[in-house]
Write an enzyme that holds these catalytic residues in place. Structure first.
Site, PDB file in Angstrom:
ATOM      1  N   CYS A   1      -3.703  43.667  -7.949  1.00 40.62           N
ATOM      2  CA  CYS A   1      -2.980  42.535  -7.374  1.00 40.62           C
ATOM      3  C   CYS A   1      -3.889  41.318  -7.407  1.00 40.62           C
ATOM      4  O   CYS A   1      -5.008  41.367  -6.871  1.00 40.62           O
ATOM      5  CB  CYS A   1      -2.552  42.833  -5.934  1.00 40.62           C
ATOM      6  SG  CYS A   1      -1.731  41.419  -5.139  1.00 40.62           S
TER       7      CYS A   1
ATOM      8  N   ARG B   1       4.404  44.621 -16.622  1.00 36.72           N
ATOM      9  CA  ARG B   1       4.299  43.450 -15.738  1.00 36.72           C
ATOM     10  C   ARG B   1       3.166  43.602 -14.733  1.00 36.72           C
ATOM     11  O   ARG B   1       2.117  42.979 -14.844  1.00 36.72           O
ATOM     12  CB  ARG B   1       5.649  43.225 -15.030  1.00 36.72           C
ATOM     13  CG  ARG B   1       5.779  41.864 -14.352  1.00 36.72           C
ATOM     14  CD  ARG B   1       5.215  41.799 -12.952  1.00 36.72           C
ATOM     15  NE  ARG B   1       5.786  42.779 -12.038  1.00 36.72           N
ATOM     16  CZ  ARG B   1       5.319  42.973 -10.809  1.00 36.72           C
ATOM     17  NH1 ARG B   1       4.276  42.290 -10.348  1.00 36.72           N
ATOM     18  NH2 ARG B   1       5.863  43.904 -10.026  1.00 36.72           N
ATOM     19  N   ASP B   2       3.328  44.474 -13.765  1.00 33.43           N
ATOM     20  CA  ASP B   2       2.319  44.661 -12.717  1.00 33.43           C
ATOM     21  C   ASP B   2       1.022  45.214 -13.294  1.00 33.43           C
ATOM     22  O   ASP B   2      -0.065  44.891 -12.824  1.00 33.43           O
ATOM     23  CB  ASP B   2       2.886  45.599 -11.653  1.00 33.43           C
ATOM     24  CG  ASP B   2       2.049  45.639 -10.387  1.00 33.43           C
ATOM     25  OD1 ASP B   2       1.236  44.730 -10.182  1.00 33.43           O
ATOM     26  OD2 ASP B   2       2.217  46.579  -9.606  1.00 33.43           O
TER      27      ASP B   2
ATOM     28  N   ASN C   1      -2.295  51.123 -10.079  1.00 32.57           N
ATOM     29  CA  ASN C   1      -1.068  51.749  -9.619  1.00 32.57           C
ATOM     30  C   ASN C   1      -1.099  53.257  -9.863  1.00 32.57           C
ATOM     31  O   ASN C   1      -1.917  53.772 -10.632  1.00 32.57           O
ATOM     32  CB  ASN C   1       0.121  51.168 -10.389  1.00 32.57           C
ATOM     33  CG  ASN C   1       0.445  49.745 -10.012  1.00 32.57           C
ATOM     34  OD1 ASN C   1       0.973  49.485  -8.948  1.00 32.57           O
ATOM     35  ND2 ASN C   1       0.111  48.811 -10.895  1.00 32.57           N
TER      36      ASN C   1
END
Length: 314
Positions: A256, A30-31, A265
């Site tokens: 982001c 997802r991220d 990340n």
């Protein structure tokens, strides 16, 4: 001969100030993928999820029900979840931004969701198109209804250490925002270093601030970006304070869409390498994760930013 072939990293006895076991909350599907400009086919996403599950990860954040206008990469959420082969013992939470997103999650039969809020006014306006206070008016009924539906709800809190528009963030403000999510019914709060500016000293201070407000480490998780190379050191600081859930992204994927200064990340493989060396249990299989991340990097057409993937897959 590679490092793993000669028994590295050496597994040392666990220090008494570390958790015996850490839950890795994998956010790569997802991220990690949400910021990709080129559409990743749903078949690739499904294969990625399956490879990560085969690597021993048990918390795989699969997708998001954010409106496709805002995150086009995740517009295939319904199709992905309908086709997802769920492995026993693996949970597949999804991100839910609002009441409409919750409707979609209910229709998809989801058991675990996450909501997200900002600790700062500036990011609330840019990420959520609301004021700092308005965001809670939006989330609180979502959390209440989700729990009524039998769902477990996690809360993400962005900009916990620094904001590109407001600068350093007061821990008292982070605690106030975090408590509102917990009081609304979230079972866990993930503290996000959205732009990767945190230092271990800030991590210590923030965990202490939550403790002073009556929030124990059992309710906290951490989510670090590696913009300034501090993600692992910040994670170690959190572990030494007793935090036992760490968000990570296979291959270090991510960013982001609403904060351009946010880079990748914390890489899951880098985290696993460190946990192995600390004697902390986690349940993941490093070689399988490296293979999964290497495969995903090939699908994206670029090398993985994970240091461990580069070393072991190269």
């Amino acid at each position: 001969m590679g490092a793993r072939e000669v028994g590295l990293p050496e597994r040392l006895p666990r220090s008494g100030d570390l958790p015996a076991e850490v839950t890795i909350w994998e956010v790569g599907p997802r991220d990690g993928l949400q910021n990709e400009a080129a559409t990743v086919p749903v078949d690739v996403k499904l294969e990625f999820l399956d490879r990560l599950a085969r690597g021993g990860l048990t918390m795989l954040e699969a997708t998001s029900f954010v409106h496709p206008k805002w995150v086009p990469q995740l517009a295939d959420a319904e199709e992905l979840l309908a086709r997802l082969e769920r492995r026993p013992g693996v949970r597949y939470p999804v991100l839910v931004p609002n009441a409409r997103g919750l409707d979609r999650a209910v229709d998809a039969g989801i058991a675990d969701i996450a909501v997200f809020a900002s600790a700062t006014e500036a990011f609330a306006r840019r990420n959520l198109n609301s004021t700092y206070d308005e965001q809670f008016s939006m989330f609180e009924p979502v959390v209440t209804r989700a729990r009524d539906e039998g769902m477990a709800v996690r809360g993400y809190l962005s900009m916990c250490f620094g904001d590109p528009w407001e600068g350093a963030v007061d821990p008292a403000r982070v605690v106030a925002a975090g408590k509102r999510l917990l009081d609304a019914g979230c079972w866990q709060l993930s503290l996000g270093d959205t732009i990767g500016v945190a230092t271990p000293g800030q991590v210590d201070r923030l965990v202490d601030a939550f403790a002073a407000a009556g929030v124990g480490v059992d309710a906290l998780a951490v989510h670090f970006h590696d913009t300034y190379g501090q993600a692992l050191s910040n994670t170690l600081a959190a572990l030494r304070r007793g935090v036992a859930t760490v968000d990570a992204s296979a291959g270090g994927l991510g960013g982001c869409p609403y904060a351009e200064s946010a880079t990748g990340n914390l890489a899951t493989e880098d985290l696993v390498w460190m946990l192995d060396g600390l004697g902390v249990q986690h349940g993941a299989e490093l070689d399988a994760l490296v293979a999964a991340s290497t495969w995903m990097a090939e699908q994206l057409g670029r090398p993985s930013p994970s240091r461990v993937v580069k070393a072991l897959a190269g």
